[in-house]
Design a protein around this motif. Sequence first.
Motif, PDB file in Angstrom:
ATOM      1  N   LEU A  12       0.651  -1.205  -0.056  1.00 50.94           N
ATOM      2  CA  LEU A  12      -0.196  -0.057  -0.109  1.00 50.94           C
ATOM      3  C   LEU A  12       1.004   1.300   0.004  1.00 50.94           C
ATOM      4  O   LEU A  12       0.624   2.287  -0.735  1.00 50.94           O
ATOM      5  CB  LEU A  12      -0.839  -0.104   0.949  1.00 50.94           C
ATOM      6  CG  LEU A  12      -2.018  -1.031   1.139  1.00 50.94           C
ATOM      7  CD1 LEU A  12      -2.574  -0.925   2.673  1.00 50.94           C
ATOM      8  CD2 LEU A  12      -2.958  -0.714   0.074  1.00 50.94           C
ATOM      9  N   ARG A  13       1.968   1.361   0.768  1.00 49.56           N
ATOM     10  CA  ARG A  13       2.852   2.326   0.761  1.00 49.56           C
ATOM     11  C   ARG A  13       3.584   2.830  -0.669  1.00 49.56           C
ATOM     12  O   ARG A  13       3.815   3.850  -0.901  1.00 49.56           O
ATOM     13  CB  ARG A  13       3.994   2.339   1.897  1.00 49.56           C
ATOM     14  CG  ARG A  13       3.461   2.645   3.208  1.00 49.56           C
ATOM     15  CD  ARG A  13       4.518   2.541   4.331  1.00 49.56           C
ATOM     16  NE  ARG A  13       4.944   1.343   4.753  1.00 49.56           N
ATOM     17  CZ  ARG A  13       6.168   0.605   4.514  1.00 49.56           C
ATOM     18  NH1 ARG A  13       7.069   1.658   4.038  1.00 49.56           N
ATOM     19  NH2 ARG A  13       6.550  -0.331   4.855  1.00 49.56           N
ATOM     20  N   GLU A  36      -8.032   6.074  -4.544  1.00 46.47           N
ATOM     21  CA  GLU A  36      -8.690   5.869  -3.300  1.00 46.47           C
ATOM     22  C   GLU A  36      -8.190   4.796  -2.483  1.00 46.47           C
ATOM     23  O   GLU A  36      -7.555   3.911  -2.999  1.00 46.47           O
ATOM     24  CB  GLU A  36     -10.297   5.824  -3.302  1.00 46.47           C
ATOM     25  CG  GLU A  36     -10.823   7.307  -4.025  1.00 46.47           C
ATOM     26  CD  GLU A  36     -12.077   7.159  -4.371  1.00 46.47           C
ATOM     27  OE1 GLU A  36     -12.825   5.980  -4.071  1.00 46.47           O
ATOM     28  OE2 GLU A  36     -12.878   7.865  -4.865  1.00 46.47           O
ATOM     29  N   ALA A  37      -8.674   4.925  -1.138  1.00 42.02           N
ATOM     30  CA  ALA A  37      -8.072   3.703  -0.301  1.00 42.02           C
ATOM     31  C   ALA A  37      -8.454   2.389  -0.769  1.00 42.02           C
ATOM     32  O   ALA A  37      -7.663   1.265  -0.723  1.00 42.02           O
ATOM     33  CB  ALA A  37      -8.422   3.950   0.982  1.00 42.02           C
ATOM     34  N   GLY A  38      -9.674   2.272  -1.140  1.00 47.99           N
ATOM     35  CA  GLY A  38     -10.177   0.897  -1.635  1.00 47.99           C
ATOM     36  C   GLY A  38      -9.648   0.519  -2.723  1.00 47.99           C
ATOM     37  O   GLY A  38      -9.513  -0.707  -3.159  1.00 47.99           O
ATOM     38  N   GLU A  39      -9.298   1.380  -3.630  1.00 52.12           N
ATOM     39  CA  GLU A  39      -8.618   1.018  -5.086  1.00 52.12           C
ATOM     40  C   GLU A  39      -7.063   0.753  -4.683  1.00 52.12           C
ATOM     41  O   GLU A  39      -6.877  -0.363  -5.429  1.00 52.12           O
ATOM     42  CB  GLU A  39      -8.689   2.292  -5.667  1.00 52.12           C
ATOM     43  CG  GLU A  39     -10.074   2.672  -6.428  1.00 52.12           C
ATOM     44  CD  GLU A  39      -9.906   3.869  -7.077  1.00 52.12           C
ATOM     45  OE1 GLU A  39     -10.282   3.945  -8.493  1.00 52.12           O
ATOM     46  OE2 GLU A  39      -9.281   4.948  -6.747  1.00 52.12           O
ATOM     47  N   LYS A  40      -6.590   1.129  -3.742  1.00 53.00           N
ATOM     48  CA  LYS A  40      -5.213   0.811  -3.407  1.00 53.00           C
ATOM     49  C   LYS A  40      -5.172  -0.727  -3.024  1.00 53.00           C
ATOM     50  O   LYS A  40      -4.461  -1.491  -3.227  1.00 53.00           O
ATOM     51  CB  LYS A  40      -4.615   1.860  -2.537  1.00 53.00           C
ATOM     52  CG  LYS A  40      -4.299   3.263  -2.827  1.00 53.00           C
ATOM     53  CD  LYS A  40      -3.521   3.939  -1.908  1.00 53.00           C
ATOM     54  CE  LYS A  40      -3.228   5.365  -2.211  1.00 53.00           C
ATOM     55  NZ  LYS A  40      -2.772   6.088  -0.999  1.00 53.00           N
ATOM     56  N   VAL A  41      -6.179  -0.937  -2.131  1.00 51.85           N
ATOM     57  CA  VAL A  41      -6.498  -2.506  -1.646  1.00 51.85           C
ATOM     58  C   VAL A  41      -6.384  -3.514  -2.807  1.00 51.85           C
ATOM     59  O   VAL A  41      -6.026  -4.293  -2.769  1.00 51.85           O
ATOM     60  CB  VAL A  41      -7.468  -2.484  -0.562  1.00 51.85           C
ATOM     61  CG1 VAL A  41      -7.540  -4.023  -0.314  1.00 51.85           C
ATOM     62  CG2 VAL A  41      -7.288  -1.629   0.785  1.00 51.85           C
ATOM     63  N   GLY A  42      -7.353  -3.030  -3.747  1.00 54.32           N
ATOM     64  CA  GLY A  42      -7.579  -3.689  -5.016  1.00 54.32           C
ATOM     65  C   GLY A  42      -6.409  -4.196  -5.616  1.00 54.32           C
ATOM     66  O   GLY A  42      -6.266  -5.290  -6.255  1.00 54.32           O
TER      67      GLY A  42
END
Length: 227
Positions: free
Chosen positions: A119-120, A128-134
């Motif tokens: 993630l970093r 967005e946060a959810g996109e980074k997780v994806g």
Amino acid sequence: MKRGRKPTIDAAAITRAAIAVADAEGLAAVSMARVAQEMGNATMALYRHVKSKDELLTLMGDAAMEEPVPLPDGDWRERLGFWAKAVLKAIGRRPWFLHIPISGPPTGPRSLAWFDSGLRALEGTPLEAGEKVGVVMGLMTFVHGEAKLSSTLVRGHEDNPAAFGRDYGRRLRELVDPRAMPALAEVVAAGVFDLDDLFTAEDAEAEFDFGLHLFLEGVAGHIGGRT
């Protein structure tokens, strides 16, 4: 003559012993009884700290990855590509890791540390946060899949190297009907499979790099659309 004190039993010690068994004999050799034997303790003593073999495998999967290496300087693409190759290298140190069943999202300290590192790598992007997780989970799936496929091919090549030679291309010419499988027939006719050895370590590395390039291109296109 006094006997020495037995090593302290806790989940961490049990996990280390189980990893030692897997490193030496493979994952199939790991059982609560076998680990107890490795530690010089009764099997029931282990169950006070690790409830089941499934829990032990989960602990092993987390501990096997070791700590993530620091990300380099650079843009998100360089950092995420570095992260993917670091994950692949960490998995490669212990091939049995790929055979541990995945029963849920990451919860172990090292698994979460690798998740955080991925993630970093995306810091500074407009995602967005959810996109980074994806993105991170998608890339992890790609790396795990490539590692498992490569490991399987290595074993197959060792068992039957002739199956990866020019006979494969000749067999495909006999089996592939251009009317039923025109795209595959075109590839076969182009001589893609007419090689003395279809699988080498260099080929596996190049295929991973190409797949990683395509994945990162897709992420870059998505980011471009966002901006």
